[in-house]
Motif scaffolding. Structure first.
Motif, PDB file in Angstrom:
ATOM      1  N   ARG A  68       0.504  -1.229   0.198  1.00 26.10           N
ATOM      2  CA  ARG A  68       0.149   0.310  -0.139  1.00 26.10           C
ATOM      3  C   ARG A  68       0.990   1.024   0.121  1.00 26.10           C
ATOM      4  O   ARG A  68       0.550   2.385  -1.027  1.00 26.10           O
ATOM      5  CB  ARG A  68      -1.293   0.371   1.282  1.00 26.10           C
ATOM      6  N   THR A  69       2.011   1.393   0.904  1.00 24.46           N
ATOM      7  CA  THR A  69       2.800   2.511   0.531  1.00 24.46           C
ATOM      8  C   THR A  69       3.554   2.388   0.888  1.00 24.46           C
ATOM      9  O   THR A  69       4.544   1.782   1.723  1.00 24.46           O
ATOM     10  CB  THR A  69       2.102   3.137   1.672  1.00 24.46           C
ATOM     11  N   THR A  70       5.057   2.807   0.118  1.00 20.69           N
ATOM     12  CA  THR A  70       6.604   1.798   0.258  1.00 20.69           C
ATOM     13  C   THR A  70       7.143   2.968  -0.525  1.00 20.69           C
ATOM     14  O   THR A  70       6.815   3.934  -0.891  1.00 20.69           O
ATOM     15  CB  THR A  70       6.706   0.695  -0.753  1.00 20.69           C
ATOM     16  N   VAL A  71       8.414   3.067   0.404  1.00 18.33           N
ATOM     17  CA  VAL A  71       9.684   4.239   0.839  1.00 18.33           C
ATOM     18  C   VAL A  71      10.575   4.266   0.139  1.00 18.33           C
ATOM     19  O   VAL A  71      11.485   3.228   0.707  1.00 18.33           O
ATOM     20  CB  VAL A  71       9.169   5.153   1.386  1.00 18.33           C
ATOM     21  N   LEU A  72      11.672   4.637  -0.656  1.00 16.74           N
ATOM     22  CA  LEU A  72      12.719   3.912  -1.410  1.00 16.74           C
ATOM     23  C   LEU A  72      13.388   5.433  -1.001  1.00 16.74           C
ATOM     24  O   LEU A  72      13.569   6.274  -1.084  1.00 16.74           O
ATOM     25  CB  LEU A  72      13.220   3.966  -2.552  1.00 16.74           C
ATOM     26  N   ARG A  73      14.431   4.886   0.034  1.00 17.43           N
ATOM     27  CA  ARG A  73      14.783   5.849   1.262  1.00 17.43           C
ATOM     28  C   ARG A  73      16.877   6.276   0.888  1.00 17.43           C
ATOM     29  O   ARG A  73      17.646   5.581   0.415  1.00 17.43           O
ATOM     30  CB  ARG A  73      14.860   4.937   2.132  1.00 17.43           C
ATOM     31  N   ASN A  74      16.444   7.194   0.246  1.00 18.66           N
ATOM     32  CA  ASN A  74      17.690   7.852   0.149  1.00 18.66           C
ATOM     33  C   ASN A  74      19.100   7.524  -0.119  1.00 18.66           C
ATOM     34  O   ASN A  74      20.327   7.519  -0.339  1.00 18.66           O
ATOM     35  CB  ASN A  74      18.574   7.636   1.898  1.00 18.66           C
ATOM     36  N   ALA A  75      17.774   8.050  -1.878  1.00 15.09           N
ATOM     37  CA  ALA A  75      18.485   7.289  -3.112  1.00 15.09           C
ATOM     38  C   ALA A  75      19.545   8.056  -3.814  1.00 15.09           C
ATOM     39  O   ALA A  75      19.781   9.825  -3.064  1.00 15.09           O
ATOM     40  CB  ALA A  75      17.816   7.290  -3.773  1.00 15.09           C
ATOM     41  N   ALA A  76      20.400   7.841  -3.582  1.00 16.07           N
ATOM     42  CA  ALA A  76      22.000   8.863  -3.921  1.00 16.07           C
ATOM     43  C   ALA A  76      21.726   9.864  -5.387  1.00 16.07           C
ATOM     44  O   ALA A  76      22.098  10.835  -5.469  1.00 16.07           O
ATOM     45  CB  ALA A  76      23.654   7.651  -4.461  1.00 16.07           C
ATOM     46  N   LEU A  77      20.643   9.242  -6.502  1.00 17.71           N
ATOM     47  CA  LEU A  77      20.088   9.405  -7.599  1.00 17.71           C
ATOM     48  C   LEU A  77      18.905   9.223  -7.993  1.00 17.71           C
ATOM     49  O   LEU A  77      19.081   7.963  -8.171  1.00 17.71           O
ATOM     50  CB  LEU A  77      21.857   9.540  -8.154  1.00 17.71           C
ATOM     51  N   VAL A  78      18.373  10.507  -8.624  1.00 19.62           N
ATOM     52  CA  VAL A  78      16.521   9.418  -8.980  1.00 19.62           C
ATOM     53  C   VAL A  78      16.906  10.144  -9.813  1.00 19.62           C
ATOM     54  O   VAL A  78      16.969  11.464 -10.644  1.00 19.62           O
ATOM     55  CB  VAL A  78      15.284  10.247  -8.125  1.00 19.62           C
ATOM     56  N   LEU A  79      16.475   9.238 -11.278  1.00 17.51           N
ATOM     57  CA  LEU A  79      15.821  10.436 -12.540  1.00 17.51           C
ATOM     58  C   LEU A  79      14.949   9.682 -12.231  1.00 17.51           C
ATOM     59  O   LEU A  79      14.397   8.739 -12.874  1.00 17.51           O
ATOM     60  CB  LEU A  79      17.047   9.455 -13.902  1.00 17.51           C
ATOM     61  N   THR A  80      14.152  10.772 -13.024  1.00 19.93           N
ATOM     62  CA  THR A  80      12.742  10.882 -13.133  1.00 19.93           C
ATOM     63  C   THR A  80      12.268  10.551 -14.531  1.00 19.93           C
ATOM     64  O   THR A  80      10.978  10.836 -14.299  1.00 19.93           O
ATOM     65  CB  THR A  80      12.147  12.028 -11.840  1.00 19.93           C
ATOM     66  N   MET A  81      13.217  11.207 -15.436  1.00 26.04           N
ATOM     67  CA  MET A  81      12.285  12.311 -16.233  1.00 26.04           C
ATOM     68  C   MET A  81      11.684  12.236 -17.022  1.00 26.04           C
ATOM     69  O   MET A  81      10.847  12.735 -17.743  1.00 26.04           O
ATOM     70  CB  MET A  81      12.246  10.515 -17.134  1.00 26.04           C
ATOM     71  N   ASP A  82      11.244  13.530 -15.345  1.00 34.37           N
ATOM     72  CA  ASP A  82      10.255  14.420 -15.729  1.00 34.37           C
ATOM     73  C   ASP A  82      11.504  15.910 -15.132  1.00 34.37           C
ATOM     74  O   ASP A  82      11.283  16.386 -14.431  1.00 34.37           O
ATOM     75  CB  ASP A  82       9.180  14.677 -14.534  1.00 34.37           C
TER      76      ASP A  82
END
Length: 493
Positions: A68-82
């Motif tokens: 239902r709710t998941t968080v990916l915590r403290n990624a070094a880099l997120v490529l959102t494509m936005d």
């Protein structure tokens, strides 16, 4: 923007509405009744393949089960494509969290507030990005991996493809498709389009079930001969539509000899409100079939047409594709392996044609989207002797994700981490011998990464791979079953 959790399969009607651009090519659209009653099949016979009939198993069991709710915590880099969410054309955000709720992306940002009870996945030191969109594949071809390695397209079709496809029973079709689909998922593919030649209903049921059982988001593009054309609507209604993450397309062959069949397929696609999907000019010899002229004459040029390969296009044809917003799949590894040629990707890009990447089944060989991106860059540089030619690293990453989603009319659902879109997300681990040390992580994603760097895969917020392993899958058993099926094929040959 769609609401959170509205992530069922299928192209958006708005995304596939024909463009208002005037059509300068001739269009002939006889009545559907006339097409249905007037076609003969003699010309189509070389294109039609069959399979033995066995009793189908149960209906596909895919669900939209999500954490239902998941968080990916403290990624070094997120490529959102936005670009609206971060820096540059890829919308990059450093040291950020990604929150997924009810199957959709809820937020991307630093130190997000997370509701109590949310599942937390540690992404420290890792890269997060949208899953790959494979716009053209044939997953059943896992049955003949490495086969006909010294053949061009026509030799491979004659000596491997046709002779194998027609002999796979329904139960073993499930085993081969499941093997190929899981291989794609574990390498970071979260959406795929599977082009499937003519099959009986019970074998189709096993094919769709195999796709559904992986949890991947998929589009089933189905070809049928005129005498079995009614199966297309039946398969969509009974097998595809009940699967929450599935959608349909109508597959066809564009050639003058079977133009009537192509018109019938286009009529069915319009009736069903789905895209038409055709192989086009993979080899220069196929120009004798006049595929672009055929597709123009039946009125199919437009945003509801996906052309696969489209290597040997003229300037005028590229201009026509651009004018009518036709979509294209680029399959560089397969095209290289089969000596088919190199797509004029820079020319298509200059015209604004929407292009996605496709693995093209067995002749891709490795289910490696990172290799696919690298090859898309390398072939253009090798041909042009210009390192600045399109695509560059940022271009090919977009083509592999949001560009593919645009090509199949699903950019409102997948392809970027825009809040409200489906939570189809992958986590990449760069702390490996093939990837480290950090220098330019965006470039390294394309030139260094491999499927084993994919640490986690989520589709609709549901984890399909965690800690580098597929969830609730016994890979050894999947391989054993595929090996046994392959043994039966060899014994029957």
């Amino acid at each position: 923007m769609q609401s959170l959790g509205d992530c069922s399969g299928g192209a958006s009607p708005a995304a596939s509405t024909p463009a208002s651009t005037p059509v300068p090519v001739p269009v002939h659209a006889p009545s559907r009744r006339g097409v249905l009653t007037g076609l003969g099949m003699a010309a189509a016979a070389p294109f039609v393949l069959g399979a033995g009939r066995t009793r189908p198993r149960s209906r596909p069991a895919q669900t939209t089960q999500t954490a239902r709710t998941t968080v990916l915590r403290n990624a070094a880099l997120v490529l959102t494509m936005d670009p609206a969410l971060g820096d540059g054309p890829l919308g990059t955000v450093a040291n950020a969290d990604v929150l997924m709720r009810d199957g959709a992306v809820a937020a991307v940002g630093k130190r997000l507030q997370v509701p109590p009870g949310a599942q937390a996945v540690d992404a420290a030191g890792k890269l997060v990005m949208p899953g790959f969109v494979d716009v053209h594949t044939h997953l059943w071809q896992s049955s003949m991996r490495g086969g006909c390695s010294d053949r061009d397209l026509f030799g491979w079709l004659a000596d491997c493809n046709w002779t194998t496809f027609s002999r796979i029973p329904a139960a073993d079709m499930y085993r081969f498709v499941r093997l190929g689909a899981l291989d794609s998922v574990q390498s970071g593919v979260t959406t795929l389009v599977d082009w499937v030649d003519a099959l009986p209903y019970d074998t189709t049921a096993q094919y769709v079930r195999a796709l559904a059982d992986t949890g991947v988001r998929f589009t089933y593009a189905m070809f049928q001969a005129e005498r079995e054309a009614a199966l297309i609507a039946r398969v969509k209604r009974e097998l595809v539509d009940p699967v929450p993450l599935a959608s349909a397309q109508v597959a066809t062959h564009a050639a003058r000899a079977i133009q009537g069949l192509g018109r019938l397929h286009w009529e069915i696609a319009q009736d069903l409100g789905v895209m038409l999907n055709s192989h086009v000019l993979e080899r220069s010899e196929q120009r004798a079939d006049d595929p672009i002229g055929v597709l123009a004459d039946i009125g199919a040029l437009g945003p509801r047409l996906l052309m696969n390969h489209a290597i040997h296009l003229t300037d005028a044809e590229i201009a026509a594709l651009a004018a009518h917003d036709v979509r294209v799949s680029h399959c560089p590894l397969s095209n290289m392996r089969l000596a088919s040629g190199i797509m004029r990707l820079p020319d298509l890009a200059r015209r604004g044609v929407k292009v996605g990447l496709g693995q093209d089944g067995g002749t891709n060989d490795s289910s490696d989207f990172f290799a696919l991106m690298k090859t898309a860059i390398g072939l253009q540089r090798a041909r042009s002797l210009d390192a600045a030619v399109f695509p560059q690293v940022q271009d090919v990453l977009r083509i592999a994700t949001l560009g593919g989603a645009e090509a199949i009319g699903m950019a409102d659902k997948v392809g970027s981490l825009t809040p409200g879109k489906c939570a189809d997300v992958i986590v990449v681990d760069p702390a490996t011998l093939n990837f480290a040390p950090r220098f330019d992580w965006v470039g390294q994603l394309v030139f260094n990464a491999r499927p084993e760097n994919v640490h986690a895969v989520f589709v609709n917020g549901r984890p399909l791979k965690l800690d580098g392993r597929l969830v609730d899958v016994d890979p050894d058993r999947v391989v054993r079953e595929a090996e046994a099926a392959a043994g039966r094929l060899r014994a029957a040959s």
